[in-house]
Write an enzyme that holds these catalytic residues in place. Structure first.
Site, mmCIF file in Angstrom:
data_model
loop_
_atom_site.group_PDB
_atom_site.id
_atom_site.type_symbol
_atom_site.label_atom_id
_atom_site.label_comp_id
_atom_site.label_asym_id
_atom_site.label_seq_id
_atom_site.Cartn_x
_atom_site.Cartn_y
_atom_site.Cartn_z
ATOM 1 N N HIS A 211 0.863 -1.194 0.000
ATOM 2 C CA HIS A 211 0.000 0.000 0.000
ATOM 3 C C HIS A 211 0.892 1.234 0.000
ATOM 4 C CE1 HIS A 211 -3.515 2.330 0.243
ATOM 5 N NE2 HIS A 211 -3.858 2.167 1.503
ATOM 6 N N HIS B 116 -1.923 -1.979 -10.771
ATOM 7 C CA HIS B 116 -2.922 -1.482 -9.832
ATOM 8 C C HIS B 116 -4.043 -2.504 -9.753
ATOM 9 C CE1 HIS B 116 -6.033 1.165 -8.082
ATOM 10 N NE2 HIS B 116 -5.017 1.872 -7.629
ATOM 11 N N ASP C 201 2.561 5.732 -7.156
ATOM 12 C CA ASP C 201 3.812 5.488 -6.452
ATOM 13 C C ASP C 201 5.024 5.477 -7.374
ATOM 14 O OD1 ASP C 201 2.565 5.089 -3.892
ATOM 15 O OD2 ASP C 201 1.860 3.158 -4.629
#
Length: 434
Positions: free
Chosen positions: A271, A317, A372
């Protein structure tokens, strides 16, 4: 240890059994969902309802129907900046209405007058060992504020269910207001052994973080904070941290209990910590080649990473099937401010090469970058080289969305979440009876 010996045999047996169930019954239904949902983290199962946002596989997160790009364009901007006020984002998430500049500034003023960090929280952070992970410090600091919970105070005095949302809003405003100060305190104490810097009474909420870590001179970093916190603020309630907060709060645990628990989920490598993993991978490439490599060398490096059974951090994702719009928003910012940085140039080159390689590799459902893949590189460029701290910054932004969802959860009487669980024996019996 004897327990390891006993369990080792049983673990292997049950793993084999589980794989057989998944193979034979994946598309069979148990109750309202399919067997595959029981074992894939409930991916693809529509089980939660948020008043605020949803994630479209092709277009990314939408806030009351507005895309990331639309929100960044329509929100009121900070003084002398092209980037939005976080106060406007909070107003949007709470009300569903596009705020005026005056409304955004009213939220900012609410936060400003609630922003001071209590002494006991700062003292606790100073007392923690220097090797404590910054996310542990962040979670503990949030929990330390629980003694000031308006919801708990009113609840023990007979608060009516119809009014639960009102002290929840008060707690939410107080926690969001203090989040940048908590993060700055952690940064200053852990990495620089410095004292706390009180929040500025003239800067907006996002820029105040930069001010409190002694980067008040850095307009570029203030703007990055404005972008970073908004794009990380909300992504539905199905992700780990938001669902954790939703679950904990469903038991009427207050905002502080819920958000502290949420940060523990955000800390995980799958995460929020992924931004750190992505940056470390990028820095490893620069270290190997001495600079940004050629396209051919990078392609070979990516293939080598995959062939060693590793993933490409920041790519893929659980919901999205296109490039994350939050990645694109930061990419545009980087092109304006960081184009001559070899680290940023590498981010762009990976974006050019990695999706093509991953598609050819053929073992990933989503070969595109998520948020990210770039966010850590942006922070690193601006001088924050302590990359185990980046998840704290993610948490500062995400508390905006979490608390807005919790206000609506109490307003709409969301019940305690309590799904039924099955044993493998019961599951097998039900499936064989179909």
């Amino acid at each position: 240890m004897w327990l390891h010996e006993i369990l080792s045999e049983k673990v292997e047996k049950e793993r084999t059994r589980l794989q057989q169930i998944k193979k034979e019954y994946s598309d069979k239904s148990v109750g309202e969902i399919k067997v595959r949902h029981l074992f894939n983290g409930l991916r693809g199962a529509d089980l939660l309802v948020s008043q605020i946002s949803y994630v479209d596989p092709q277009d990314g997160v939408h806030f009351y129907g507005h895309s990331v790009e639309e929100v960044l364009n329509m929100l009121p901007k900070a003084e002398k900046s092209e980037l939005p006020l976080a106060g406007g984002m909070y107003y949007l998430l709470l009300t569903g209405d596009n705020p005026t500049r005056e409304q955004a500034l009213m939220v900012e003023e609410e936060w400003r007058r609630r922003s001071d960090l209590p002494y006991h929280v700062a003292d606790m952070l100073r007392a923690m060992p220097r090797d404590t992970h910054p996310m542990t410090m962040f979670s503990q600091a949030i929990l330390a504020l629980q003694s000031r919970s308006e919801f708990t105070r009113h609840y023990v005095n007979g608060l009516q269910k119809t009014d639960y949302w009102q002290p929840t809003l008060e707690d939410s405003l107080n926690l969001v207001a203090k989040a940048p100060a908590i993060a700055a305190a952690i940064y200053n104490i852990k990495y620089h052994n410095q004292g706390l810097v009180p929040p500025s009474q003239s800067l907006d909420w996002s820029a105040n973080f930069a001010y409190m870590i002694n980067k008040e001179w850095d307009n570029e970093y203030m703007d990055l904070c404005r972008l970073f916190f908004v794009v990380h603020s909300e992504q539905g309630i199905g992700n780990v941290c938001e669902h954790t907060a939703w679950l904990v709060n469903s038991a009427l645990s207050d905002v502080y209990f819920a958000c502290s628990a949420a940060m523990n989920g955000l800390a995980g490598p799958l995460h929020g910590r992924a931004n750190q993993d992505s940056l470390e991978w990028l820095l490893g490439i620069l270290h190997k080649f001495g600079d940004c490599p050629t396209e051919q060398l990078l392609e070979e490096y990516i293939w080598d990473t995959l062939n060693r059974g590793k993933v490409i951090p920041g790519y893929g994702h659980s919901v999205l099937r296109q490039t994350d719009p939050r990645f694109l928003a930061q990419l545009e910012f980087g092109r304006k401010h960081m184009g001559d940085d070899s680290l940023f140039q590498l981010v762009e080159l990976v974006y050019k090469v990695a999706p093509r390689v991953l598609q050819e590799y053929g073992k990933v459902s989503d070969p595109w970058p998520n948020v990210d893949a770039i966010s850590g590189a942006m922070q690193y460029h601006c001088g924050l080289h302590e990359y185990d701290f980046y998840t704290v910054l993610f948490g500062v932004g995400r508390i905006i969305g979490i608390t807005a969802n919790l206000v609506w959860s109490r307003a709409l009487f969301t019940p305690i979440e309590r799904p039924q669980s099955l044993t493998l024996d019961v599951l097998e019996q039900q499936l064989k009876a179909i």
